[in-house]
Design a protein around this motif. Structure first.
Motif, PDB file in Angstrom:
ATOM      1  N   VAL A   2       0.703  -1.248   0.088  1.00 30.53           N
ATOM      2  CA  VAL A   2       0.014   0.027  -0.166  1.00 30.53           C
ATOM      3  C   VAL A   2       0.846   1.294   0.044  1.00 30.53           C
ATOM      4  O   VAL A   2       0.381   2.397  -0.268  1.00 30.53           O
ATOM      5  CB  VAL A   2      -1.010   0.098   1.262  1.00 30.53           C
ATOM      6  CG1 VAL A   2      -1.913  -1.458   1.354  1.00 30.53           C
ATOM      7  CG2 VAL A   2      -0.166   0.071   2.599  1.00 30.53           C
ATOM      8  N   GLY A   3       2.343   1.189   0.258  1.00 32.43           N
ATOM      9  CA  GLY A   3       2.860   2.413   0.494  1.00 32.43           C
ATOM     10  C   GLY A   3       2.462   3.334   1.294  1.00 32.43           C
ATOM     11  O   GLY A   3       2.259   3.087   2.561  1.00 32.43           O
ATOM     12  N   ASP A   4       2.173   4.656   0.888  1.00 32.18           N
ATOM     13  CA  ASP A   4       1.775   5.668   1.799  1.00 32.18           C
ATOM     14  C   ASP A   4       0.104   5.552   1.711  1.00 32.18           C
ATOM     15  O   ASP A   4      -0.504   6.972   2.161  1.00 32.18           O
ATOM     16  CB  ASP A   4       2.270   6.972   1.242  1.00 32.18           C
ATOM     17  CG  ASP A   4       3.833   7.024   1.332  1.00 32.18           C
ATOM     18  OD1 ASP A   4       4.331   6.252   2.332  1.00 32.18           O
ATOM     19  OD2 ASP A   4       4.401   7.707   0.636  1.00 32.18           O
ATOM     20  N   GLU A   5      -0.196   4.857   1.210  1.00 31.50           N
ATOM     21  CA  GLU A   5      -2.117   4.920   1.143  1.00 31.50           C
ATOM     22  C   GLU A   5      -2.458   4.591   2.472  1.00 31.50           C
ATOM     23  O   GLU A   5      -1.994   4.230   3.372  1.00 31.50           O
ATOM     24  CB  GLU A   5      -2.469   3.746   0.013  1.00 31.50           C
ATOM     25  CG  GLU A   5      -2.019   4.079  -1.185  1.00 31.50           C
ATOM     26  CD  GLU A   5      -2.409   2.920  -2.241  1.00 31.50           C
ATOM     27  OE1 GLU A   5      -2.289   2.807  -3.346  1.00 31.50           O
ATOM     28  OE2 GLU A   5      -2.914   1.595  -1.520  1.00 31.50           O
ATOM     29  N   THR A   6      -3.701   5.268   2.739  1.00 30.07           N
ATOM     30  CA  THR A   6      -4.287   5.078   3.887  1.00 30.07           C
ATOM     31  C   THR A   6      -5.247   4.012   4.241  1.00 30.07           C
ATOM     32  O   THR A   6      -5.347   3.160   3.208  1.00 30.07           O
ATOM     33  CB  THR A   6      -5.485   6.435   4.182  1.00 30.07           C
ATOM     34  OG1 THR A   6      -6.506   6.234   3.026  1.00 30.07           O
ATOM     35  CG2 THR A   6      -4.751   7.572   4.179  1.00 30.07           C
ATOM     36  N   LEU A   7      -5.131   3.421   5.482  1.00 38.23           N
ATOM     37  CA  LEU A   7      -5.906   2.297   5.891  1.00 38.23           C
ATOM     38  C   LEU A   7      -6.911   2.240   6.970  1.00 38.23           C
ATOM     39  O   LEU A   7      -6.762   3.423   7.737  1.00 38.23           O
ATOM     40  CB  LEU A   7      -4.762   1.084   6.290  1.00 38.23           C
ATOM     41  CG  LEU A   7      -3.557   0.852   5.441  1.00 38.23           C
ATOM     42  CD1 LEU A   7      -2.507   1.803   5.919  1.00 38.23           C
ATOM     43  CD2 LEU A   7      -3.452  -0.380   5.511  1.00 38.23           C
ATOM     44  N   TYR A   8      -7.988   1.381   6.819  1.00 40.42           N
ATOM     45  CA  TYR A   8      -8.747   1.426   7.884  1.00 40.42           C
ATOM     46  C   TYR A   8      -8.584  -0.257   8.562  1.00 40.42           C
ATOM     47  O   TYR A   8      -9.101  -1.009   7.555  1.00 40.42           O
ATOM     48  CB  TYR A   8     -10.233   1.616   7.720  1.00 40.42           C
ATOM     49  CG  TYR A   8     -11.062   1.920   8.862  1.00 40.42           C
ATOM     50  CD1 TYR A   8     -11.485   3.213   9.150  1.00 40.42           C
ATOM     51  CD2 TYR A   8     -11.513   0.899   9.832  1.00 40.42           C
ATOM     52  CE1 TYR A   8     -12.185   3.404  10.361  1.00 40.42           C
ATOM     53  CE2 TYR A   8     -12.067   0.851  11.038  1.00 40.42           C
ATOM     54  CZ  TYR A   8     -12.233   2.357  11.386  1.00 40.42           C
ATOM     55  OH  TYR A   8     -13.346   2.662  12.430  1.00 40.42           O
TER      56      TYR A   8
END
Length: 223
Positions: free
Chosen positions: A52-58
């Motif tokens: 995901v690299g710098d992508e956001t997560l929930y």
């Protein structure tokens, strides 16, 4: 906003994975990760970060201690500003009923294998059908969450083997027989769904291993 990925992660190796008798003698929710399981969780976090690299997560987390610990070790790979999380009891392990002797537990697990995991109910506990209903209810909540305009780019569920297989079954409307053929994902394995904007659908890009033997009775629908 629909996330780019839905990622399901089974907890790392726990003490009951190396000594099954603990399922009969200790409350299931208290069973913790082994040292190997902790390392598996750390490695899962590294793989997730690479994905995901710098992508956001929930993160949605089963409240069992082994899944909490898996999340904690995964989350250490990310700055706190990159993710949000909440505990989700509907992701908990199948309830196996009251504590019993290990011999009785082995007998019940043998019965379940012969009868079929989806329909077999542990005395005082749940059948696979009950966990399926929980997952079905959870999907409704997830779809409502996905409507939020600022929903993160990745939805990550940290849970248990049966819940992962039933999630796949429910999402893709598989038959009971197709569910019974699925093998359990490995500890700390990432099972990845990717969103295809052209079709407005998710594709399962992780290959799920299938059992070679005939594991359940089959009756195809004939119309």
């Amino acid at each position: 906003m629909k996330p780019d990925r839905i990622i399901l992660i089974r907890h790392g190796e726990c003490f009951a994975n190396t000594d099954e008798s603990k399922f009969a003698t200790e409350p299931d929710y208290t069973i913790e990760l082994t040292d190997r399981g902790i390392q598996q969780a750390i490695e899962a976090g590294v793989k997730l970060k690479q994905l995901v690299g710098d992508e956001t997560l929930y993160f949605y987390i089963s409240p069992f201690w082994r899944t909490r610990s898996t999340f904690e070790n995964i989350a250490r790979q990310f700055p706190k500003s990159q993710f949000r999380y909440s505990e989700e009891p509907r992701l908990r392990e199948q309830e196996w009923g009251y504590l019993r002797s290990y011999d009785e537990l082995k007998k019940l697990k043998k019965e379940r294998k012969e009868y079929g995991v989806f329909y077999y109910r542990f005395p005082g506990g749940e059948a696979g059908t009950d966990v399926y209903d929980r997952i079905n209810d959870l999907l409704g909540s997830l779809h409502r969450d996905f409507l939020e305009p600022d929903y993160p780019q990745n939805c990550v569920l940290i849970t248990h083997s049966l819940a992962i297989r039933l999630f796949i079954m429910r999402w893709f409307h598989l038959s009971v027989e197709e569910f019974e053929e699925m093998c359990s994902p490995k500890n700390a394995e990432l099972v990845i769904f990717e969103y295809d904007a052209c079709s407005d659908e998710y594709r399962l890009i992780t290959e799920i291993e299938r059992k070679k033997e005939n594991v359940t009775r089959s009756r195809p629908i004939s119309i």
